[in-house]
Write an enzyme that holds these catalytic residues in place. Structure first.
Site, PDB file in Angstrom:
ATOM      1  CB  THR A   1       6.350  -1.689  -4.908  1.00 34.28           C
ATOM      2  OG1 THR A   1       6.982  -2.757  -4.252  1.00 34.28           O
ATOM      3  CG2 THR A   1       5.388  -1.072  -3.919  1.00 34.28           C
TER       4      THR A   1
ATOM      5  CG  ASP B   1       2.122  -4.325  -5.328  1.00 36.64           C
ATOM      6  OD1 ASP B   1       2.714  -5.226  -5.948  1.00 36.64           O
ATOM      7  OD2 ASP B   1       2.719  -3.425  -4.710  1.00 36.64           O
TER       8      ASP B   1
ATOM      9  NE  ARG C   1       3.773  -9.992  -9.477  1.00 37.49           N
ATOM     10  CZ  ARG C   1       3.405 -10.025 -10.757  1.00 37.49           C
ATOM     11  NH1 ARG C   1       3.987  -9.227 -11.624  1.00 37.49           N
ATOM     12  NH2 ARG C   1       2.472 -10.839 -11.174  1.00 37.49           N
TER      13      ARG C   1
ATOM     14  CE  LYS D   1       4.989  -5.261  -2.281  1.00 38.09           C
ATOM     15  NZ  LYS D   1       5.139  -4.946  -3.677  1.00 38.09           N
TER      16      LYS D   1
ATOM     17  N   GLY E   1      10.950  -0.281  -2.844  1.00 38.38           N
ATOM     18  CA  GLY E   1      12.399  -0.270  -3.000  1.00 38.38           C
ATOM     19  C   GLY E   1      12.973  -1.584  -2.527  1.00 38.38           C
TER      20      GLY E   1
ATOM     21  CB  SER F   1       8.080  -0.094 -10.564  1.00 41.12           C
ATOM     22  OG  SER F   1       7.255  -1.123 -10.066  1.00 41.12           O
TER      23      SER F   1
ATOM     24  CG  ASP G   1       4.805  -1.741 -12.469  1.00 37.79           C
ATOM     25  OD1 ASP G   1       5.040  -1.851 -11.261  1.00 37.79           O
ATOM     26  OD2 ASP G   1       5.712  -1.717 -13.337  1.00 37.79           O
TER      27      ASP G   1
ATOM     28  CB  SER H   1       2.691  -3.767  -9.019  1.00 39.14           C
ATOM     29  OG  SER H   1       3.575  -2.698  -9.024  1.00 39.14           O
TER      30      SER H   1
END
Lengths: 279, 277
Positions: B44, B60, B62, B76, B90, B172, B209, B212
């Site tokens: 995320t 995002d 994923r 999300k 999380g 992240s 990242d 994500s």
């Protein structure tokens, strides 16, 4: 007389006896300083002791174990396919560590001879060292035997190089693709300590578990009935490899950015680069 | 009086009856050398910022299970109340259930007070719940909304601490997104500029990242209106495959076939489409 390094909490109550001994044996003004320091130490020791006179533990002061790992996992997927008169070695070009990307342009195929390419994935440091060693050994062989190493010979040599480090292995998953002495395609797949076998097709690296069953079905015709088992043509194999990597990039976070395919035929080695998902 | 019922201990919610059984199962599985299934996390990048007329939230899409993508297009940005939305990073189950619980309680509270809910109320409810569980509920949230006192944005950490700020990022990919915010954030931006900045921050997380990826969802909250833009930007399209991977009838071998007719009467028929992207 030395104060403990961690600020006094591990001060021992019996050290005060030693201090008084020091006082009696040393000279005049030094003795005064020592007496003052002893009084300060006794004050610290009073705070550090609980109601019953025992030491209160404020923090752990002793040896702490840290773990250093000599390996890192840099991701990446490698794939090799052997055809009737050609071989393909393909890899993605992403180099990652943890959740970060080090490079979007770090291919994992390394050209060894005019008829052999090796794909290495796993720990990038060991991949680089291993390929350096293989290239050096290839040169030595050429100078002593006056000919290039064949694919089968390179595979056998790599197996002994890897087993030489049986007890501190190269963290590398290798796949060699090339043409054998009769001009037919050959694929040799390895584990990190040197066990190898000749295959028709093999996937290695982070998305290998996703790709291998797909290859088993499309190239090996497994789990299918009533299908015409045509041998794989070069165009169909290249198309299949591209499609398979597109699917791997969808679901594996370590695979993506770009795909590099090395096509090995008796004419030489041709390269094709195809973009993949960058997220 | 209704408030009292809201504050009473709920009979529903968390039950710990399976804990002992799970501990025994885990020991058995470990003896066989396998590992028990891990909770799915969202990896995320989520972020939010306050602009001239309100709040823009971005996320995002994923969801990862280890380093494999479990859901390529999960949502999300969760609904809390008509004027308050919450992004979650999380553990996926924790963010989903926590926001649903607080949304439900906030609606009851709002009916009890007779007023539209405030962002600070949702923040207080979330932090009190998360602190009660001492960080065991792995939900890192970005809460944003517009109420009678103007636009508000909070970031809420799994242990229950909160920050009230003009721009926040979590997950992240939060470092990548915060780098973009720190470069280009200004107070009192216009709506288009704010949406572009949030889109670019999430894009930084998506491309840099590994946790994500996929698309960018946006939620623009203003005084009277909420724009839930899902997807706002399809930053990554699935590659086009050239081969045909459909199988003819008869490819899968059939060993035996038994046909048992069932005499049923169709009472109701409903069709629900599956997301096959």
């Amino acid at each position: 007389m030395t104060l403990p390094a961690d600020g006094g909490t591990s001060f021992r109550s019996d050290a005060s006896a030693q201090e008084t001994q020091d006082l009696s044996t040393s000279g005049g003004h030094i003795a005064v300083i020592q007496r003052v320091l002893v009084r300060q130490l006794k004050m610290i020791s009073a705070q550090a002791c609980g109601a019953n006179g025992k030491m209160k533990d404020y923090h752990y002061s002793g040896p702490v174990e840290h773990k250093f790992s000599p390996y890192a996992f840099n991701g990446g997927t490698v794939l090799a396919v052997a055809g009737e008169d050609f071989a393909l070695v393909a890899s993605d070009t992403r180099l990652s560590e943890g959740y970060s990307i080090h490079s979007r342009d770090s291919p994992k195929c390394y050209k060894l001879t005019d008829t052999t390419v090796i794909g290495c994935s796993g720990f990038h440091g060991d991949c680089l060292t291993l390929t350096k060693i293989i290239e050096a050994r290839l040169k030595m062989y050429k100078h002593s035997n006056n000919k290039s190493m064949t694919s089968g010979a390179i595979a056998a040599m790599l197996s002994t190089i890897l087993y030489g480090r049986r007890f501190f292995p190269y963290y590398v998953y290798n796949i060699i693709g090339g043409l054998d002495e009769e001009g037919r395609g050959a694929v040799y797949s390895f584990d990190p300590v040197g066990s190898y076998q000749r295959d028709t097709y093999k996937a290695g690296g982070s998305a290998s578990a996703m790709l291998q069953p797909l290859l088993d079905n499309q190239i090996g015709f497994k789990n299918m009935e009533n299908v015409e088992q045509v041998p794989l043509s070069q165009e169909k194999a290249v198309q299949l490899v591209k499609d398979v990597f597109i699917s791997a990039a969808e679901r594996d976070v370590y695979t993506g950015d770009a795909l590099k395919i090395c096509i090995i035929t008796k004419e030489g080695i041709r390269e094709e680069i195809v973009p993949l998902r960058k997220d | 009086m209704a408030t009292v019922s809201v504050c009473q201990y709920h009979r529903g919610g968390f039950s710990f009856e399976n804990c002992k059984r799970n501990a025994l199962l885990e020991a058995d599985i470990n003896k066989l050398g396998l590992s028990s299934p891990a909770a799915r996390k969202t990896g995320t990048t989520i972020c939010g910022l306050v602009y001239k007329d309100g709040v823009v939230l971005g996320a995002d899409t994923r969801a990862t299970e280890g380093m494999v993508v479990a859901d390529k297009n999960c949502s999300k940005i969760h609904y809390i109340s008509p004027n308050v939305y919450c992004c979650g990073a999380g553990t996926a189950a924790d963010t989903e259930m926590t926001t649903q619980i607080i949304s439900s309680n906030l609606e009851l509270h709002s009916l009890s007070t007779g007023r539209p809910p405030r962002v600070a109320t949702a923040n207080r409810m979330l932090k009190q719940m998360l602190f009660r569980y001492q960080g065991y509920i792995g939900a890192a949230l970005v809460l944003g909304g517009v109420d009678c006192n103007g636009p508000h944005l909070y970031s809420i950490y799994p242990h229950g601490s909160t920050d009230k700020l003009p721009y926040v990022t979590m997950g992240s990919g939060s470092l990548a997104a915060m780098a973009v915010f720190e470069d280009r954030y200004r107070p009192n931006m216009e709506e288009e500029e704010a949406k572009r900045l949030v889109r670019d921050a999430i894009a930084a997380g998506i491309f840099n990242d590994l946790g994500s990826g996929s698309n960018i969802d946006l939620c623009v909250i203003t005084k009277g209106k909420v724009d839930y833009l899902r997807p706002h930007d399809m930053a990554n399209k699935k590659g086009v495959r050239t081969g045909n991977y459909r199988y003819k009838h008869g490819t899968t071998g059939v060993l035996t076939k038994t046909v048992t007719p069932l005499n049923l009467e169709v009472v109701e028929e409903s069709v629900q489409t599956m997301d096959t992207s």
